[in-house]
Design a protein around this motif. Sequence first.
Motif, PDB file in Angstrom:
ATOM      1  N   GLY A 121       0.740  -1.251  -0.205  1.00 16.55           N
ATOM      2  CA  GLY A 121       0.102   0.084  -0.138  1.00 16.55           C
ATOM      3  C   GLY A 121       0.100   1.591   0.202  1.00 16.55           C
ATOM      4  O   GLY A 121       0.553   2.457  -0.497  1.00 16.55           O
ATOM      5  N   GLU A 122       2.747   0.950   0.722  1.00 16.58           N
ATOM      6  CA  GLU A 122       2.799   2.612   0.162  1.00 16.58           C
ATOM      7  C   GLU A 122       4.427   2.187   0.791  1.00 16.58           C
ATOM      8  O   GLU A 122       4.356   0.840   0.185  1.00 16.58           O
ATOM      9  N   ASP A 123       5.130   3.111  -0.429  1.00 12.50           N
ATOM     10  CA  ASP A 123       6.429   2.944  -0.170  1.00 12.50           C
ATOM     11  C   ASP A 123       7.328   2.764   1.189  1.00 12.50           C
ATOM     12  O   ASP A 123       7.295   3.350   1.739  1.00 12.50           O
ATOM     13  N   VAL A 124       8.096   1.669   0.853  1.00 15.34           N
ATOM     14  CA  VAL A 124       9.291   1.890   2.051  1.00 15.34           C
ATOM     15  C   VAL A 124      10.850   2.112   0.908  1.00 15.34           C
ATOM     16  O   VAL A 124      10.694   1.294   0.332  1.00 15.34           O
ATOM     17  N   THR A 125      10.900   2.507   2.038  1.00 13.78           N
ATOM     18  CA  THR A 125      13.033   2.973   1.378  1.00 13.78           C
ATOM     19  C   THR A 125      13.615   2.202   2.173  1.00 13.78           C
ATOM     20  O   THR A 125      13.162   2.454   3.777  1.00 13.78           O
ATOM     21  N   VAL A 126      14.435   1.679   1.894  1.00  6.95           N
ATOM     22  CA  VAL A 126      15.212   0.737   2.829  1.00  6.95           C
ATOM     23  C   VAL A 126      16.351   1.004   2.480  1.00  6.95           C
ATOM     24  O   VAL A 126      16.672   1.028   1.242  1.00  6.95           O
ATOM     25  N   SER A 127      17.068   1.514   3.185  1.00  7.68           N
ATOM     26  CA  SER A 127      18.861   2.168   2.827  1.00  7.68           C
ATOM     27  C   SER A 127      20.299   1.690   3.914  1.00  7.68           C
ATOM     28  O   SER A 127      19.760   0.824   4.847  1.00  7.68           O
ATOM     29  N   LEU A 128      20.930   1.291   2.406  1.00  9.86           N
ATOM     30  CA  LEU A 128      22.393   0.468   3.207  1.00  9.86           C
ATOM     31  C   LEU A 128      23.204   1.387   2.106  1.00  9.86           C
ATOM     32  O   LEU A 128      23.519   1.931   1.189  1.00  9.86           O
ATOM     33  N   VAL A 129      24.328   0.393   2.926  1.00 10.66           N
ATOM     34  CA  VAL A 129      25.549   0.876   2.334  1.00 10.66           C
ATOM     35  C   VAL A 129      26.453  -0.284   2.124  1.00 10.66           C
ATOM     36  O   VAL A 129      26.330  -1.373   2.877  1.00 10.66           O
ATOM     37  N   GLN A 130      27.777  -0.415   1.228  1.00  8.49           N
ATOM     38  CA  GLN A 130      27.742  -1.178   0.762  1.00  8.49           C
ATOM     39  C   GLN A 130      29.549  -0.863   0.546  1.00  8.49           C
ATOM     40  O   GLN A 130      29.736  -0.036  -0.802  1.00  8.49           O
ATOM     41  N   ILE A 131      30.120  -1.893   1.155  1.00  7.62           N
ATOM     42  CA  ILE A 131      31.869  -1.450   0.808  1.00  7.62           C
ATOM     43  C   ILE A 131      32.543  -2.245  -0.662  1.00  7.62           C
ATOM     44  O   ILE A 131      32.626  -3.788  -0.138  1.00  7.62           O
ATOM     45  N   PHE A 132      33.372  -1.893  -1.581  1.00  6.28           N
ATOM     46  CA  PHE A 132      33.815  -3.054  -2.017  1.00  6.28           C
ATOM     47  C   PHE A 132      34.999  -3.147  -2.235  1.00  6.28           C
ATOM     48  O   PHE A 132      35.541  -1.896  -2.666  1.00  6.28           O
ATOM     49  N   ARG A 133      35.369  -4.237  -2.510  1.00  4.61           N
ATOM     50  CA  ARG A 133      37.031  -4.025  -2.656  1.00  4.61           C
ATOM     51  C   ARG A 133      37.346  -4.931  -4.186  1.00  4.61           C
ATOM     52  O   ARG A 133      36.692  -6.259  -3.855  1.00  4.61           O
ATOM     53  N   ILE A 134      37.780  -4.444  -4.709  1.00  2.00           N
ATOM     54  CA  ILE A 134      38.008  -5.361  -6.681  1.00  2.00           C
ATOM     55  C   ILE A 134      40.020  -5.815  -6.115  1.00  2.00           C
ATOM     56  O   ILE A 134      40.582  -5.186  -5.868  1.00  2.00           O
ATOM     57  N   ARG A 135      39.938  -6.829  -7.318  1.00  2.00           N
ATOM     58  CA  ARG A 135      40.879  -7.637  -7.809  1.00  2.00           C
ATOM     59  C   ARG A 135      40.289  -8.273  -8.706  1.00  2.00           C
ATOM     60  O   ARG A 135      39.416  -8.937  -9.032  1.00  2.00           O
ATOM     61  N   ASP A 136      41.024  -7.233  -9.871  1.00  2.00           N
ATOM     62  CA  ASP A 136      41.523  -8.405 -11.341  1.00  2.00           C
ATOM     63  C   ASP A 136      40.049  -8.283 -11.815  1.00  2.00           C
ATOM     64  O   ASP A 136      39.847  -8.583 -12.320  1.00  2.00           O
ATOM     65  N   GLY A 137      39.161  -7.112 -11.433  1.00  2.00           N
ATOM     66  CA  GLY A 137      38.036  -6.827 -12.669  1.00  2.00           C
ATOM     67  C   GLY A 137      36.603  -7.291 -11.341  1.00  2.00           C
ATOM     68  O   GLY A 137      35.287  -7.484 -11.540  1.00  2.00           O
ATOM     69  N   LYS A 138      36.625  -8.450 -10.609  1.00  2.00           N
ATOM     70  CA  LYS A 138      35.795  -8.643  -9.530  1.00  2.00           C
ATOM     71  C   LYS A 138      35.756  -8.292  -7.898  1.00  2.00           C
ATOM     72  O   LYS A 138      36.963  -7.969  -7.819  1.00  2.00           O
ATOM     73  N   ILE A 139      34.813  -8.896  -7.498  1.00  3.72           N
ATOM     74  CA  ILE A 139      34.808  -8.914  -5.902  1.00  3.72           C
ATOM     75  C   ILE A 139      35.510  -9.470  -5.303  1.00  3.72           C
ATOM     76  O   ILE A 139      35.222 -10.908  -5.340  1.00  3.72           O
ATOM     77  N   ALA A 140      36.826  -9.379  -4.351  1.00  2.00           N
ATOM     78  CA  ALA A 140      37.678  -9.624  -3.627  1.00  2.00           C
ATOM     79  C   ALA A 140      36.656  -9.377  -2.402  1.00  2.00           C
ATOM     80  O   ALA A 140      36.874 -10.227  -1.217  1.00  2.00           O
ATOM     81  N   ARG A 141      36.045  -8.726  -1.849  1.00  2.00           N
ATOM     82  CA  ARG A 141      35.639  -8.048  -0.973  1.00  2.00           C
ATOM     83  C   ARG A 141      34.165  -7.356  -0.693  1.00  2.00           C
ATOM     84  O   ARG A 141      34.476  -6.348  -1.281  1.00  2.00           O
ATOM     85  N   LEU A 142      33.432  -7.921  -0.308  1.00  2.00           N
ATOM     86  CA  LEU A 142      32.056  -6.829   0.442  1.00  2.00           C
ATOM     87  C   LEU A 142      31.728  -7.179   1.196  1.00  2.00           C
ATOM     88  O   LEU A 142      31.334  -7.908   2.013  1.00  2.00           O
ATOM     89  N   ARG A 143      31.529  -6.050   1.905  1.00  2.00           N
ATOM     90  CA  ARG A 143      31.071  -5.565   3.569  1.00  2.00           C
ATOM     91  C   ARG A 143      29.521  -4.708   2.976  1.00  2.00           C
ATOM     92  O   ARG A 143      29.481  -3.703   2.165  1.00  2.00           O
ATOM     93  N   ASP A 144      28.576  -5.848   3.263  1.00  2.00           N
ATOM     94  CA  ASP A 144      26.943  -5.294   3.234  1.00  2.00           C
ATOM     95  C   ASP A 144      26.766  -4.651   4.498  1.00  2.00           C
ATOM     96  O   ASP A 144      26.413  -5.444   5.200  1.00  2.00           O
ATOM     97  N   TYR A 145      26.423  -3.152   4.644  1.00  2.00           N
ATOM     98  CA  TYR A 145      25.714  -2.723   5.768  1.00  2.00           C
ATOM     99  C   TYR A 145      24.322  -2.763   5.681  1.00  2.00           C
ATOM    100  O   TYR A 145      23.564  -1.620   4.680  1.00  2.00           O
ATOM    101  N   PHE A 146      23.192  -3.602   6.732  1.00  2.00           N
ATOM    102  CA  PHE A 146      22.307  -3.043   6.872  1.00  2.00           C
ATOM    103  C   PHE A 146      21.644  -3.049   7.452  1.00  2.00           C
ATOM    104  O   PHE A 146      21.812  -4.052   8.535  1.00  2.00           O
ATOM    105  N   ALA A 147      20.396  -3.095   8.126  1.00  2.00           N
ATOM    106  CA  ALA A 147      19.805  -3.436   9.573  1.00  2.00           C
ATOM    107  C   ALA A 147      19.592  -4.668   9.852  1.00  2.00           C
ATOM    108  O   ALA A 147      18.604  -4.991   8.334  1.00  2.00           O
ATOM    109  N   PRO A 148      20.186  -5.325  10.676  1.00  2.00           N
ATOM    110  CA  PRO A 148      19.148  -6.686  10.617  1.00  2.00           C
ATOM    111  C   PRO A 148      17.972  -7.117  10.571  1.00  2.00           C
ATOM    112  O   PRO A 148      17.795  -8.062  10.244  1.00  2.00           O
TER     113      PRO A 148
END
Length: 136
Positions: free
Chosen positions: A105-132
């Motif tokens: 019935g109504e829009d809900v917005t979920v905000s989050l932050v992700q930190i990417f560490r890249i090696r050779d064009g691929k993700i070597a480490r991804l830290r995904d920060y969102f409300a548990p």
Amino acid sequence: MSRTPQEIFESYVHAGSMTRNADALAECFTEDGVFEAPLLPAGAAFPRRLVGREEIRTAMAAYYERQVEDDRGAPNFEKSGYVLHTTAGPDVFIAEIDTVFDGGGEDVTVSLVQIFRIRDGKIARLRDYFAPDLMS
């Protein structure tokens, strides 16, 4: 040819959020890639820490299979948005994301932050920060 942060991020979002394709998601990572959601408690439905492409593939396939659309509905990608922030380190970028769900019935917005560490064009480490509580 090296991929840009934009290309890496878009591949990751398409594989995960848009299509829930665990094989494609795993292929976004290096063979020894790490996928973390450090704010989640142990035993949460969403995996807290996955190490290696095969563990990412297996755990995310199981998660996608168990996942049922909740009261928020599906993400509305036209209303959702993100900003990518590059850093002084050429192999690190940050994604600031606002995902809009238009179910219930109504829009809900979920905000989050992700930190990417890249090696050779691929993700070597991804830290995904969102409300548990989003992954109950």
